[in-house]
Design an enzyme around this catalytic site. Sequence first.
Site, PDB file in Angstrom:
ATOM      1  N   ILE A 106      17.147  -9.907  66.106  1.00 47.17           N
ATOM      2  CA  ILE A 106      18.516  -9.440  66.301  1.00 47.17           C
ATOM      3  C   ILE A 106      19.452 -10.373  65.542  1.00 47.17           C
ATOM      4  O   ILE A 106      19.102 -11.519  65.247  1.00 47.17           O
ATOM      5  CB  ILE A 106      18.911  -9.357  67.800  1.00 47.17           C
ATOM      6  CG1 ILE A 106      18.751 -10.707  68.498  1.00 47.17           C
ATOM      7  CG2 ILE A 106      18.079  -8.298  68.504  1.00 47.17           C
ATOM      8  CD1 ILE A 106      19.158 -10.672  69.973  1.00 47.17           C
ATOM      9  N   ASP A 107      20.635  -9.885  65.192  1.00 50.10           N
ATOM     10  CA  ASP A 107      21.586 -10.650  64.385  1.00 50.10           C
ATOM     11  C   ASP A 107      21.934 -11.984  65.033  1.00 50.10           C
ATOM     12  O   ASP A 107      21.879 -12.134  66.255  1.00 50.10           O
ATOM     13  CB  ASP A 107      22.882  -9.854  64.193  1.00 50.10           C
ATOM     14  CG  ASP A 107      22.705  -8.672  63.260  1.00 50.10           C
ATOM     15  OD1 ASP A 107      21.666  -8.600  62.592  1.00 50.10           O
ATOM     16  OD2 ASP A 107      23.619  -7.826  63.210  1.00 50.10           O
ATOM     17  N   LYS A 108      22.344 -12.910  64.199  1.00 51.84           N
ATOM     18  CA  LYS A 108      22.692 -14.252  64.677  1.00 51.84           C
ATOM     19  C   LYS A 108      23.770 -14.214  65.751  1.00 51.84           C
ATOM     20  O   LYS A 108      23.696 -14.927  66.750  1.00 51.84           O
ATOM     21  CB  LYS A 108      23.156 -15.115  63.493  1.00 51.84           C
ATOM     22  CG  LYS A 108      23.434 -16.567  63.850  1.00 51.84           C
ATOM     23  CD  LYS A 108      23.690 -17.383  62.601  1.00 51.84           C
ATOM     24  CE  LYS A 108      23.873 -18.862  62.943  1.00 51.84           C
ATOM     25  NZ  LYS A 108      24.016 -19.709  61.728  1.00 51.84           N
TER      26      LYS A 108
END
Length: 305
Positions: A131-133
């Site tokens: 998942i995105d940062k």
Amino acid sequence: MRVPGDLEGPVDRAVRALFGTSWGQARTWITTGKVRVGGVLTTETTARVKADAEIVVDEAARRPRPEELGDGDVVYSDAQVVVVAKPPGLSTVPYDESETDTLDARVRAWLERRRLVPRGSRPTLGIVHRIDKETSGLVVFTRTWLAKQALAGQFRRHTVHRRYLAIAHGDVPTRTLRSFLVENRGDGLRGSIRGPGMKKPPADAQEAITHMERLEALDGATYIACSLETGRTHQIRIHLSESSNPLVGERVYTRGYRGTLIEAPRLMLHAAELGFVHPATEREMRWEREMPEDMKGVLARLKKP
């Protein structure tokens, strides 16, 4: 340097503008401990800076020691899989070789600390999704080759349960968004490929399907749940942006949005539920994790009287 009024907001934006550098360099300086705001070390790219705050960049500064993964952040662990809750601001895996503090590294360190691997050996971890940062929430790592093959197959067949909580600009109805995503939609960004009379998508396009559920109307925004039928890179962000409802805290997919952007400390997206068939026991398993405090704060601020 002092932050002018028009740069009040995310620290990465202020660093980029004040020091005339790229987004990537600004964020690398921040995450590797080179930036201080008002004398305080700042390692989160989404941290907020106020007007007149002093920003100092010291390229010779040492990288701060990574934080440890707490036992409470490990939602489930056995010999096959580890399910963990990722905090916002931490990459799932390294973006490049300079990024050493990642969720992957913290999980390995936790396994070693708990003596769940033979002494002197490096923990084996497989990556089957990320998942995105800036996104918080549940991520699964595999510990064996067979587990990785089994879970990778479930992700490929779109049978993994994934439900996100999000706050998006404007009025978002309950509906399903479906499109074909490409690396470059024509303006340098990932996005949907569309065109008059297009009967067949390009060979590199990937079908993306997101089910949106309206949970609550907010002041200028909507609290929603997003269930993924497919899991493409930035899928939720792109689908909401292209329907004129970018996520609150979005700074990439806002091109063409005509409304007023609502301030938020980060992307308001949280991977709240994760479920799959266990690769060894073949039992259906599912976990939930409530949203972190920063997202709760934005939700409370936007609730209507």
